[in-house]
Structure formats: C-alpha cells, structure tokens
Design a protein around this motif. Structure first.
Motif, short mmCIF file in Angstrom:
data_model
loop_
_atom_site.label_atom_id
_atom_site.label_comp_id
_atom_site.label_asym_id
_atom_site.label_seq_id
_atom_site.Cartn_x
_atom_site.Cartn_y
_atom_site.Cartn_z
N VAL A 173 4.90 60.70 53.24
CA VAL A 173 6.24 61.27 53.54
C VAL A 173 6.84 61.91 52.58
O VAL A 173 7.22 61.11 51.58
N ILE A 174 7.57 63.18 52.82
CA ILE A 174 8.28 63.73 51.51
C ILE A 174 9.82 63.62 52.22
O ILE A 174 10.03 64.29 53.13
N VAL A 175 10.63 62.80 51.87
CA VAL A 175 12.04 62.77 52.05
C VAL A 175 12.94 63.53 51.34
O VAL A 175 12.77 63.19 49.99
N SER A 176 13.53 64.48 51.78
CA SER A 176 14.58 65.15 50.86
C SER A 176 15.86 64.22 50.32
O SER A 176 15.86 63.10 51.40
N ASP A 177 16.37 64.53 49.24
CA ASP A 177 17.47 63.88 48.92
C ASP A 177 18.70 64.24 50.00
O ASP A 177 18.57 65.07 50.70
N TRP A 178 19.89 63.61 49.85
CA TRP A 178 20.81 63.86 50.73
C TRP A 178 21.51 65.02 51.02
O TRP A 178 21.99 65.54 49.81
N GLU A 179 21.74 65.59 52.07
CA GLU A 179 22.71 66.59 52.28
C GLU A 179 22.16 68.05 51.71
O GLU A 179 23.13 68.56 51.23
N LEU A 180 21.20 68.52 52.09
CA LEU A 180 20.77 69.68 51.49
C LEU A 180 21.07 70.90 52.45
O LEU A 180 20.84 71.94 52.00
N VAL A 181 21.45 70.69 53.74
CA VAL A 181 21.48 71.51 54.76
C VAL A 181 23.01 71.86 54.92
O VAL A 181 23.56 72.90 55.30
N THR A 182 23.79 70.72 55.02
CA THR A 182 25.12 70.80 55.59
C THR A 182 26.15 70.12 54.46
O THR A 182 25.77 69.43 53.92
N ASP A 183 27.53 70.92 54.57
CA ASP A 183 28.27 70.22 53.58
C ASP A 183 28.75 68.78 54.12
O ASP A 183 28.40 68.32 55.21
N ASN A 184 29.37 67.74 53.06
CA ASN A 184 29.61 66.44 53.53
C ASN A 184 31.17 66.57 53.02
O ASN A 184 31.55 66.75 52.17
N ARG A 185 31.98 65.95 54.30
CA ARG A 185 33.31 65.59 53.94
C ARG A 185 33.83 64.41 54.60
O ARG A 185 33.55 63.86 55.30
N VAL A 186 34.37 63.68 53.72
CA VAL A 186 34.86 62.33 53.88
C VAL A 186 36.51 62.09 53.57
O VAL A 186 36.90 62.56 52.30
N GLY A 187 37.40 62.26 54.58
CA GLY A 187 38.79 62.40 54.22
C GLY A 187 39.12 63.72 53.65
O GLY A 187 38.60 64.89 54.25
N ASP A 188 39.85 63.92 52.66
CA ASP A 188 40.27 65.08 51.99
C ASP A 188 39.18 65.64 50.84
O ASP A 188 39.42 66.28 50.15
N LYS A 189 38.11 64.80 50.61
CA LYS A 189 37.04 64.95 49.69
C LYS A 189 36.09 65.89 50.29
O LYS A 189 35.50 65.51 51.38
N LEU A 190 35.48 66.84 49.73
CA LEU A 190 34.39 67.66 50.11
C LEU A 190 33.26 67.76 49.04
O LEU A 190 33.70 67.67 47.74
N LEU A 191 31.81 67.51 49.46
CA LEU A 191 30.76 67.98 48.59
C LEU A 191 30.02 68.89 49.17
O LEU A 191 29.36 68.63 50.37
N PRO A 192 29.87 69.93 48.63
CA PRO A 192 28.78 71.10 49.34
C PRO A 192 27.61 70.75 49.32
O PRO A 192 26.99 70.02 48.56
N ALA A 193 26.79 71.19 50.50
CA ALA A 193 25.33 70.97 50.62
C ALA A 193 24.74 71.30 49.35
O ALA A 193 25.13 72.08 48.46
N ARG A 194 24.08 70.26 48.76
CA ARG A 194 23.11 70.62 47.46
C ARG A 194 22.06 71.75 47.68
O ARG A 194 20.97 71.44 47.48
N ALA A 195 22.67 72.87 47.83
CA ALA A 195 21.46 73.95 48.36
C ALA A 195 21.46 74.83 47.08
O ALA A 195 21.62 75.97 47.28
N TRP A 196 20.89 74.20 45.96
CA TRP A 196 21.14 74.88 44.72
C TRP A 196 19.99 76.00 44.51
O TRP A 196 19.09 75.91 44.96
N GLY A 197 20.42 77.00 44.46
CA GLY A 197 19.70 78.53 44.19
C GLY A 197 19.50 79.13 45.72
O GLY A 197 19.13 80.31 45.60
N VAL A 198 19.87 78.47 46.64
CA VAL A 198 19.89 79.19 48.13
C VAL A 198 21.14 78.95 48.69
O VAL A 198 21.21 78.81 50.02
N GLU A 199 22.24 78.74 48.04
CA GLU A 199 23.85 78.61 48.63
C GLU A 199 24.04 79.50 49.46
O GLU A 199 24.53 79.45 50.60
N GLU A 200 23.25 80.92 49.38
CA GLU A 200 23.67 81.96 50.40
C GLU A 200 23.24 81.84 51.72
O GLU A 200 23.41 82.43 52.77
N LEU A 201 22.05 80.79 51.84
CA LEU A 201 21.24 80.74 53.17
C LEU A 201 22.12 80.01 54.08
O LEU A 201 23.19 79.10 53.99
#
Length: 602
Positions: free
Chosen positions: A311-339
């Motif tokens: 099984v190839i398991v991706s690391d976390w949150e490559l598709v959608t952004d993650n928000r907890v409270g007032d903190k945001l981490l964008p999806a780690r879609a490096w190189g394909v951010e525009e998709l």
C-alpha cells in the motif's frame, strides 16, 4: 464458527478463515459498492474520549464524528492521536470495531499511529509515550549502534500496540539526516546509510515478523524516496520548505533504506511532501511536483523498478486545506497548487497512491469517478491492496482486544526498565575534563541545577540555589531554533539557525566562572557547540532522555555508551556550505558522526 459480517446467515468466501487472504480479498472486492470501495482509500485522524468513548462530534483534528466517518463515509483506516490509558485505548478499539460491524460488509477498522514511545510531542510528527514504555527518540537508539536493540525495541512496541488494537505503525522513518538544519531528524537513524539500512531491516522484521500475519503490526516505511535533503533544512510541511535538492548527486543513497524495507516485506510506504528540484535520474528529468504526485517516482521507480506491491499511503492533507481554530495550513500540493481538489486526487491516483492520508473527502473522489477522470477499475486496484492487508493482519477474523491484558502488557515493568536503561546508555559524552562521573566522595555533592528536576537529584546530592556555593553545576538546555507560529503545526517544528543566542552563552560562562559546569544539550537537531568548549568542564548530548535516566548516566550507575549518529558543526558557515544530500559537513566537524567518549573518556 465464523463471523457473519454481512448478516446473511451464510459463510461467504470472504468470511471463511480457511481460505487465503488473496482469495478472501477477491471475493469481498466483488461484493462492494462503489461508495464502500471509495471509503477504503482514505485514512484520517480520529480521536477518543478520556474513558475510551466514541466521540459523537468532530475533535481538534478529526473532521467528523466517529459514527459519521465509519457509517456515513465508509472509512475504515484511522490515525489516533492522544491515548489517555491502555484500558481506554483497548475499550475504544473494541467500540469502534463493533461500530464497523454495522457497515454493509462489516469491514473492520485498521488503527494506525505515529511514533509514541519517546519524548517528542508534535501532532505532525510523534507523541510522547503516555502509558507506553518510554525509550530514546530514534537518534538516541541509533547512537548505540546495536541492530539487536532495534529489533528488541520493535518487538516491545509491537506487543504494546497489539494489546490496544493498533495494527499499523506510521513508521519507521528511514530518511538520511544529511541536512543539519532539518527539523525531523530526531526520528531518523542518523546520516550513515549502512547503519540506517541495517536498522531498517531489524525494525520492519521486529514489527511484522517474517511475514505479515495476525501477530504483526504493519509498518509504513517513510518518507519515500528519502526526505532528508531539504533546501536550507526547511520542512515541506510548509510552503517555504517544499524544495528537495540533490546537488551532491546522492539520490541513490537516500533511496537505499527503502530497498531494505521492501526486501523485509514492509506493508506500506509513505512518500514525503517534498518536491524534487533539478533531479535527473537515468538521464530523465524528474517532474517537479511533490513526490506523492510524481508518477515517475511512485509507479516508475517504486512499483516497476523496485517491485513494491504493498500500500502506498500519502502523507497528510495533499488534497484539501487544514484549518484548526484560527490557524490554516494549505494543502501540501507542491508543484500542483493551481489544481482543484478533484484534479489533485486524479493526479495522486495516476501517480500510484492507494490511500489518501489525513483526508476524508470521499465526495471529491466520487466526483472524479462520476466525471470519468478515474475508473472504477483504478479504485479496485487500490482497494484490493488495502483489503489484502486487513485480511493478512487477521482483522476480519478477530479485531478485538482484551482490556485486562492491555493493562498488563502496556508499559509493564520489564518494558519500562529496558526503555529507561536504553535512555541512559544512549547519552553521548562529548567532552569531559574529569568531572564525570559525578559523586564518589564521602559527603553528598553540592549541585546547582538548571533544566533538571531537583527532586530527581536531591536523593543523591545536595541541591543548592547558587553556583557560587556549588561543587558542580548541571545545566540542561534544548538545541537552538527559530520560533515560528504563523501556520498550523509550525510551532512544533524546530527549524532555522543552529546557533545559540549570545546572551545564553554569556550567562553560562558566568556560571562556569563560579564552579565546574556540565552542559547537557538535548539535540533534536545538531547545534553549534563551539562557544561552550573553552569554559565547560563537560558537554553531554541527549536524544530523548528523562532526568532520572540522565542522572544515572552522569553518576556512573549506567555507563553512557552513545556515539553521535550525526555531525556536530563548528559554525553555521560550515552548515550553509555543506551539500544537503551528502552526509558530513563542508569542513572538519567539531564532533563527527561516530564520536563519543567511552566511559567518560577514561
């Protein structure tokens, strides 16, 4: 007697324990609806109540209630964060497995965890041990250079995980720690490729045994194809750290431990967030996108060249952004951010990913299938691998655990004693003018302390409030870093310069002018220790050691045997000039990898 998982009163082939895991997988796969198969392709965070309750609401990191995730979305793979006690964890496992029996085909849940047997507390990396036995972080175990110890550690952790229902380890982390500034090297085995390869084999075999079976904990070896050579040491959890570089043309060395993991039968592999820049392999430029999006890396290299069919398991949150409270981490879609999210999930599947880590956006994958961008046959390919692992682990036959046994096994006296002894042994003595080992006189030693619990020391020495009246000062400090807290999780990652602040250096020099100073540094990363050499009486490095274990090492109750698993630089200029994919520094290290004073240098 069989488990009638679909409630039809008949022992269907997938319910028949006499058949092979592969036969049972094929039978079940043919029975599943498309939504059921889609649910298999997600692994996300889940949380439990303090007494093992199933949470009926979303948690801090969990995006759905437990019931909504299992029954509503059909998810059956979860990464657990906080574990309050062994009994609570065992009870919670049994409750979530009972909930899973209510799904149309009773597919059991696979519970996974990041490392949780040492001292790191960072929800993006690892968790402190809690009820489990506590050991050094992996760099500390690497400092002992003992392959059989790695195997024994893995067997202990397997027993404790199994006792509470944890059946998949999101480790080992076999990246080579070649960039001194990288903030994730504490969970690695250091920078020596041959040591990392040997430890990888022992680790996987200790968790899984000779083959994956009901007594195994499945390993997820990470971060393919080697996450160490980060540009400027910045971590690709964050946009500014997305670039992974190979100016020393050392890609194959970083890849090597994964070959050993595959040879040892690792059940799963996780690619890192990093985006290769300027990488050419076999004359072919590698696409500059995150490794999980990279078909050349996952299908061409991992599947076809290396022959991995787990099984190839991706690391976390490559598709959608993650928000907890007032903190945001964008999806780690490096190189394909525009998709778009749909386009990202299509590209991940095309690259070769089987399971999306940290995501539960089943509707996005369903939309991709409905549009024709992803075929059901492609979903089947990944669902087959995921189901096969569940069958191999015996989860379809018995996913439940014994609460009483969990309390007896987890953190038992033997395991705890071995972990504490290993902590003491892993201490590395870097310099000593004869002040160590402590004590040995007729009267208790007068000790001035900073950063160490006085209650631990008071039983063996007289703790005083000023270095001016002390016979020795013991000062414990963390390795330096640049605090950051703009993005979600960023505060937990220690990054930036390895230089200590001038004010700290001056203050410690003043202490040393009043009594001999023993400086203890917790090296989650290497640090520039050069300024301390002229005035300290001893310098000691730790990679996850309690105060109790530390004092045993400093006093000679347990001899410190550690040798550095990474290089300690003389200056930041040396670090900046080094090539991030090569072990070693640009000039002679202050303390090179492999250095350590045997028995205090006597």
């Amino acid at each position: 007697m069989f488990r009638d998982l679909n409630g039809n009163g008949v022992m269907d082939p997938y319910e028949d324990p006499r058949l092979s895991a592969a036969e049972r997988t094929e039978d079940l796969l043919g029975r599943l609806s498309l939504p059921e198969k889609i649910g298999l392709l997600f692994q996300t965070v889940i949380e439990m109540g303090p007494e093992g309750q199933l949470l009926e609401e979303s948690g801090v990191f969990a995006k759905s209630s437990t019931r909504a995730a299992v029954l509503g979305k059909g998810l059956s793979a979860f990464n657990i964060h906080a574990i309050p006690s062994a009994r609570a964890a065992a009870r919670w496992n049994n409750r979530i497995q009972a909930l899973a029996e209510q799904t149309p085909h009773g597919i059991p849940v696979t519970l996974s965890t990041d490392p949780r047997h040492s001292f790191t507390e960072n929800s993006g990396v690892a968790f402190t041990s809690g009820p489990f036995s506590q050991w050094p972080d992996m760099l500390g175990i690497a400092a002992l250079g003992d392959v059989e110890l790695v195997r024994r550690f893995s067997e202990v952790v397997r027993a404790e995980y199994r006792a509470v229902g944890l059946r998949m380890a999101l480790h080992p982390q076999v990246d080579l720690a070649t960039e001194s500034r990288w903030g994730r090297q504490l969970q690695t085995f250091g920078n020596d490729v041959e040591r990392v390869r040997a430890f990888t084999r022992a680790y996987v075999e200790g968790f899984q045994g000779t083959s994956l079976g009901p007594d195994s904990v499945a390993t997820t070896t990470k971060h393919f194809p080697g996450g160490g050579p980060q540009l400027d040491g910045e971590d690709p959890h964050f946009p500014y750290g997305r670039e992974q570089v190979y100016p020393g043309d050392n890609f194959e060395a970083h890849l090597a431990p994964f070959k050993d993991a595959i040879g040892s039968g690792t059940a799963a592999i996780m690619p890192y967030y990093g985006m290769p820049v300027g990488l050419v392999r076999n004359g072919e430029p590698i696409e500059e996108v995150g490794f999980a999006y990279n078909r050349q890396i996952l299908t061409g290299l991992l599947r076809e060249e290396l022959g991995f069919d787990g099984v190839i398991v991706s690391d976390w949150e490559l598709v959608t952004d993650n928000r907890v409270g007032d903190k945001l981490l964008p999806a780690r879609a490096w190189g394909v951010e525009e998709l778009t999210p749909v386009q990202r999930i299509v590209k991940l599947l095309d690259a070769g990913v089987d399971q999306f880590g940290g995501e539960e956006c089943v509707e996005v994958l369903a939309e991709a299938v409905a549009s024709g961008a992803v075929t059901e046959a492609r979903i089947d390919e990944s669902a087959r691998r995921i189901l096969l692992t569940k069958f191999q682990l015996g989860l379809f036959d018995d996913p439940y655990v014994d609460e009483e046994a969990a309390e007896r096994i987890v953190g038992n006296a033997e395991f705890r004693s071995l972990g504490i002894e290993t902590q003491s042994r892993s201490v590395v003595v870097l310099a000593n003018d004869g002040v160590l080992p402590l004590g040995g006189g007729e009267s208790p030693l007068r000790v001035y302390l900073e950063g160490i619990d006085s209650a631990v020391v008071a039983a063996e020495a007289e703790v005083v409030g000023s270095p001016g009246i002390a016979e020795v000062a013991l000062v414990r400090i963390p390795a330096p870093y640049e605090p950051r807290d703009d993005l979600l999780l960023e505060q937990g990652f220690r990054q930036g310069s390895l230089e200590f602040r001038p004010g700290l250096i001056t203050r410690l020099k003043r202490i040393a002018e009043e009594c001999p100073l023993v400086l203890i540094v917790d090296l989650d990363r290497p640090a520039v220790l050069t300024p301390f050499l002229p005035f300290t009486s001893a310098i000691v490095a730790c990679f996850g050691v309690s105060d109790t274990a530390l004092m045993a090492a400093l006093s000679g109750v347990v001899f410190p045997e550690g040798r550095l698993p990474v290089d300690i630089p003389r200056s930041m200029a040396e670090v900046r000039e080094a090539l991030p994919d090569l072990p070693g520094l640009s000039a002679e290290a202050l303390f090179p990898s492999g250095f350590g004073l045997h028995r205090y240098g006597s």
